[in-house]
Design an enzyme around this catalytic site. Structure first.
Site, PDB file in Angstrom:
ATOM      1  N   ASP A 244      73.563 -42.722  -1.151  1.00 41.72           N
ATOM      2  CA  ASP A 244      72.722 -41.589  -1.533  1.00 41.72           C
ATOM      3  C   ASP A 244      72.700 -41.452  -3.051  1.00 41.72           C
ATOM      4  O   ASP A 244      73.679 -41.023  -3.660  1.00 41.72           O
ATOM      5  CB  ASP A 244      73.280 -40.302  -0.911  1.00 41.72           C
ATOM      6  CG  ASP A 244      72.439 -39.094  -1.271  1.00 41.72           C
ATOM      7  OD1 ASP A 244      71.429 -38.857  -0.578  1.00 41.72           O
ATOM      8  OD2 ASP A 244      72.765 -38.401  -2.253  1.00 41.72           O
TER       9      ASP A 244
ATOM     10  N   TYR B 207      70.689 -38.661 -10.970  1.00 39.53           N
ATOM     11  CA  TYR B 207      72.022 -39.243 -11.144  1.00 39.53           C
ATOM     12  C   TYR B 207      72.029 -40.379 -12.179  1.00 39.53           C
ATOM     13  O   TYR B 207      73.098 -40.820 -12.606  1.00 39.53           O
ATOM     14  CB  TYR B 207      72.591 -39.771  -9.813  1.00 39.53           C
ATOM     15  CG  TYR B 207      72.626 -38.779  -8.665  1.00 39.53           C
ATOM     16  CD1 TYR B 207      72.386 -37.418  -8.880  1.00 39.53           C
ATOM     17  CD2 TYR B 207      72.884 -39.180  -7.370  1.00 39.53           C
ATOM     18  CE1 TYR B 207      72.391 -36.518  -7.826  1.00 39.53           C
ATOM     19  CE2 TYR B 207      72.898 -38.291  -6.312  1.00 39.53           C
ATOM     20  CZ  TYR B 207      72.641 -36.960  -6.545  1.00 39.53           C
ATOM     21  OH  TYR B 207      72.651 -36.075  -5.498  1.00 39.53           O
TER      22      TYR B 207
ATOM     23  N   LYS C 180      65.889 -39.630  -4.619  1.00 42.81           N
ATOM     24  CA  LYS C 180      65.266 -38.295  -4.608  1.00 42.81           C
ATOM     25  C   LYS C 180      64.388 -38.088  -5.835  1.00 42.81           C
ATOM     26  O   LYS C 180      64.702 -38.595  -6.917  1.00 42.81           O
ATOM     27  CB  LYS C 180      66.344 -37.194  -4.604  1.00 42.81           C
ATOM     28  CG  LYS C 180      67.462 -37.417  -3.621  1.00 42.81           C
ATOM     29  CD  LYS C 180      68.424 -36.243  -3.550  1.00 42.81           C
ATOM     30  CE  LYS C 180      69.673 -36.602  -2.764  1.00 42.81           C
ATOM     31  NZ  LYS C 180      70.690 -37.345  -3.521  1.00 42.81           N
TER      32      LYS C 180
ATOM     33  N   HIS D 230      64.146 -33.346  -4.190  1.00 43.05           N
ATOM     34  CA  HIS D 230      65.524 -32.895  -4.458  1.00 43.05           C
ATOM     35  C   HIS D 230      65.689 -31.377  -4.292  1.00 43.05           C
ATOM     36  O   HIS D 230      66.677 -30.906  -3.724  1.00 43.05           O
ATOM     37  CB  HIS D 230      65.910 -33.335  -5.868  1.00 43.05           C
ATOM     38  CG  HIS D 230      67.378 -33.568  -6.069  1.00 43.05           C
ATOM     39  ND1 HIS D 230      67.874 -34.582  -6.850  1.00 43.05           N
ATOM     40  CD2 HIS D 230      68.457 -32.907  -5.589  1.00 43.05           C
ATOM     41  CE1 HIS D 230      69.198 -34.523  -6.852  1.00 43.05           C
ATOM     42  NE2 HIS D 230      69.579 -33.516  -6.098  1.00 43.05           N
TER      43      HIS D 230
END
Ligand code: NAD
Length: 270
Positions: free
Chosen positions: A44, A49, A74, A107
């Protein structure tokens, strides 16, 4: 070994995946390889990120068949809107250097921008084009989900939300069950803050398991998918070693009683 939730015919979400939030791009490859060695087949990540490149590299060089690994990414809050979402997806796929993702999520709904319905329509196009095998959302409340269903008729495959014994969200989880949305828990371990809870410690001692395993097993028995994060190899392995014991009805009742509406992560962003 790890059970899966069928999102659509032929598209199965492993119930235990590997979360990589806050793992830097140049370190994420080693963590993902450790996770694959421990038996994880689901990763994930997210645009936020800033490690999609390292995740994609680890998947491509893993020696695993692409169809045996489930990759989620996302769309970030600044990419809402139909055209913006299509461009954001192109960028993510480019970073991952994959032909397809398994699951693409919005998200956060960012209701202040009021564009998540257009964004969702763009994800529908990405799905129809075969560039994502499933599409879903994250951090959507019942009102946001109801609006997507009303205005587009397209049901998200997944809603990824903060969920753990302190924050059990039974109304939202019931809504998911009624509408056919899979529940995926982020911060499934409450970021480690539950590990000195007396109830969890007592159940762990009874089964000869760690507090993390008790909490993750509770999720699995409740039908949630989970994406625990760690960079420590023995913890990565521990967090997927959940299938040689079961909680009993007393354990489940004791954990149900821990529900306190307590968040450990952000409640809204954007
Ligand atoms: P988590 O509940 O998975 O907790 C992670 C922390 O718990 C680790 O940093 C480590 O300190 C500790 N830990 C993990 N395993 C342990 C073990 N076996 N024993 C002892 N300590 C252990 O929290 P998280 O990282 O916030 O969430 C997991 C994943 O969920 C993220 O990596 C990310 O992929 C996803 N996420 C999504 C959103 C979203 O908005 N969609 C938000 C936050 C996180």
């Amino acid at each position: 070994m790890v059970p899966a939730i069928e999102l659509s015919p032929g598209v199965s979400l492993p119930q235990v995946g590997f979360g990589v939030y806050k793992i830097p791009d140049d370190e994420v490859g080693a963590a993902v390889r450790t996770a694959f060695d421990a038996g994880y087949r689901c990763v994930d990540t997210a645009t936020l990120y800033a490690n999609e490149r390292g995740v994609g590299e680890a998947v491509r060089s893993s020696g695993l068949a692409r169809e045996d690994v489930f990759v989620t990414t996302k769309l970030w809050n600044t990419d809402h809107g139909y055209d913006e979402a299509l461009r954001a997806f192109d960028r993510s796929l480019g970073e991952l250097a994959l032909d397809q993702v398994d699951l693409y999520l919005i998200h956060w709904p960012v209701p202040s921008a009021d564009r998540y319905v257009q964004t969702w329509r763009a994800l529908g196009k990405i799905l129809a084009d075969g560039r994502a095998r499933a599409i879903g959302v994250s951090n959507f409340g019942e009102e946001h989900l109801a609006r997507l269903l009303d205005e587009t008729g397209v049901v998200p495959a997944v809603n990824q939300v903060e969920l753990h014994p302190w924050l059990q969200r039974s109304a939202l989880v019931d809504f998911h069950r009624r509408t056919g949305i899979a529940t995926q828990a982020w911060s499934p371990l409450a970021r480690g803050k539950l590990f000195d809870n007396e109830t969890i410690l007592a159940i762990a001692a009874k089964h000869g398991k760690t507090p993390a395993q008790v909490v993750l097993r509770w999720h699995v028995e409740n039908g949630h998918a989970v994406i625990p994060k760690s960079v420590t190899p023995h913890r990565i392995a521990e967090n997927i070693a959940l299938f040689d014991f079961a909680l009993d009805t007393d354990d489940l009742a004791a954990i149900a009683a821990l529900d306190a509406g307590r968040h450990v992560g952000s409640q809204s962003r954007g």
